[in-house]
Design an enzyme around this catalytic site. Structure first.
Site, PDB file in Angstrom:
ATOM      1  CD  GLU A  61      -3.164   0.707   0.301  1.00 13.85           C
ATOM      2  OE1 GLU A  61      -2.580   1.726  -0.130  1.00 13.85           O
ATOM      3  OE2 GLU A  61      -4.391   0.543   0.191  1.00 13.85           O
ATOM      4  CG  ASP A  94      -7.030   1.599  -2.040  1.00 17.65           C
ATOM      5  OD1 ASP A  94      -6.303   2.372  -1.381  1.00 17.65           O
ATOM      6  OD2 ASP A  94      -7.308   0.455  -1.645  1.00 17.65           O
ATOM      7  CG  ASN A 124      -8.452   3.924   0.652  1.00 15.64           C
ATOM      8  OD1 ASN A 124      -7.284   3.888   1.039  1.00 15.64           O
ATOM      9  ND2 ASN A 124      -9.154   2.832   0.433  1.00 15.64           N
ATOM     10  CD  GLU A 146     -11.663  -2.255  14.175  1.00 16.78           C
ATOM     11  OE1 GLU A 146     -10.583  -2.533  13.617  1.00 16.78           O
ATOM     12  OE2 GLU A 146     -11.785  -1.342  15.009  1.00 16.78           O
TER      13      GLU A 146
END
Length: 275
Positions: free
Chosen positions: A12, A191, A144, A113
């Site tokens: 990531e 993302d 994100n 969560e």
């Protein structure tokens, strides 16, 4: 398309800095850097799961520790300290980060969560260069990827569950104003994101297994597809025109295997802005 690195758990937040590609292997709790020959090394282990990466103007390295809400900083002597404590703003995981040219760090929080609770609105926090923290925007559907334009005037947030990119004006004190939709993305789950010199934006899409380049308003300029989920992308390399993409199987394999990769694609315009 070429393969630069294999053997990642789940890469990531890739960043190009100082001749290296840096990334968070969130599945292995490691920050890794790799050169253009594919030689990699672990920079630091982050038990709280590393996510967003960035650098202050003086070169000190920042790493988001997602699960414990810490923004970590590496000092010139190599030691690590807490740059800021994000946890008082939210108990939920922190995601990506962009550090602008003034040293202001913008960090997203997903607001629930992941994989357990029902989705709920998240926030973006500002951390000033001296480590002061405050919330600057809320109501995100899974905040994100984050990017800042090269003039430090516009911030763009990828809302993965909102299927859109949302923009703000950045005020002189680092606050955000004039919220607006930069692009609606029907069927898209953005993302990680990055900007190029032609005013376009690339976003990575995990379920879509692709990276998409588009203009403000949503005009699609190019789509690159993969055989794994695309988690994040960044432009870099010697000319700033190599698109580095972190990919991995999704859902993640249950046997603990490391099938994540970094792939490279040549892009039509060079990197600008932050990250």
């Amino acid at each position: 398309m070429n393969t630069l690195l294999t053997g990642l758990a789940m890469g990531e937040s890739p960043r190009w800095y100082d001749g290296w590609l840096w990334l968070s292997d969130m599945g292995a709790n490691e920050v890794v850097r790799v050169d253009l020959d594919g030689k990699s090394e672990v920079v630091v282990s982050v038990p709280g799961m590393p996510m967003g990466l960035g650098w202050l103007p003086d070169g000190r390295f920042l790493v988001v520790s997602s699960l414990d809400g810490k923004l970590l900083r590496r000092e010139p002597d190599g030691s690590w300290v807490t740059h800021a404590d994000l946890a008082p703003l939210s108990p939920f995981p922190w995601s990506d980060m962009a550090v602008d040219g003034r040293g202001n760090a913008y960090v997203g929080n997903i607001g629930f969560e992941f994989g357990v609770g029902e989705p709920a609105p998240g926030i973006v926090a500002l951390v000033t260069p001296d480590g002061q923290v405050r919330e600057v925007a809320d109501g995100f559907e899974f905040a994100n990827g984050i990017a800042v334009t090269p003039d430090n005037r516009t911030l763009i947030v990828a809302e993965s569950y909102g299927n859109r990119l949302t923009a703000f004006d950045i005020l002189d004190g680092g606050g955000l104003a004039n919220r607006r939709v930069w692009a609606d993305l029907p069927g898209g789950f953005p993302d990680g994101i990055c900007l190029d010199a032609d005013g376009a934006l690339w976003y990575a899409d995990v379920p879509g297994q692709r990276c998409v380049r588009l203009r403000e308003g949503g005009e699609v300029l190019r789509t690159v597809t993969f055989d794994q989920g695309a988690f994040a992308c960044i432009l870099g390399g010697p000319e700033g025109t190599t698109l580095f993409v972190t990919t991995a199987p999704w859902p993640p394999p249950q046997d603990g295997s490391r099938a994540g990769r970094v792939l490279t694609v040549e892009a039509p315009a060079r990197a600008v802005g932050y990250p």
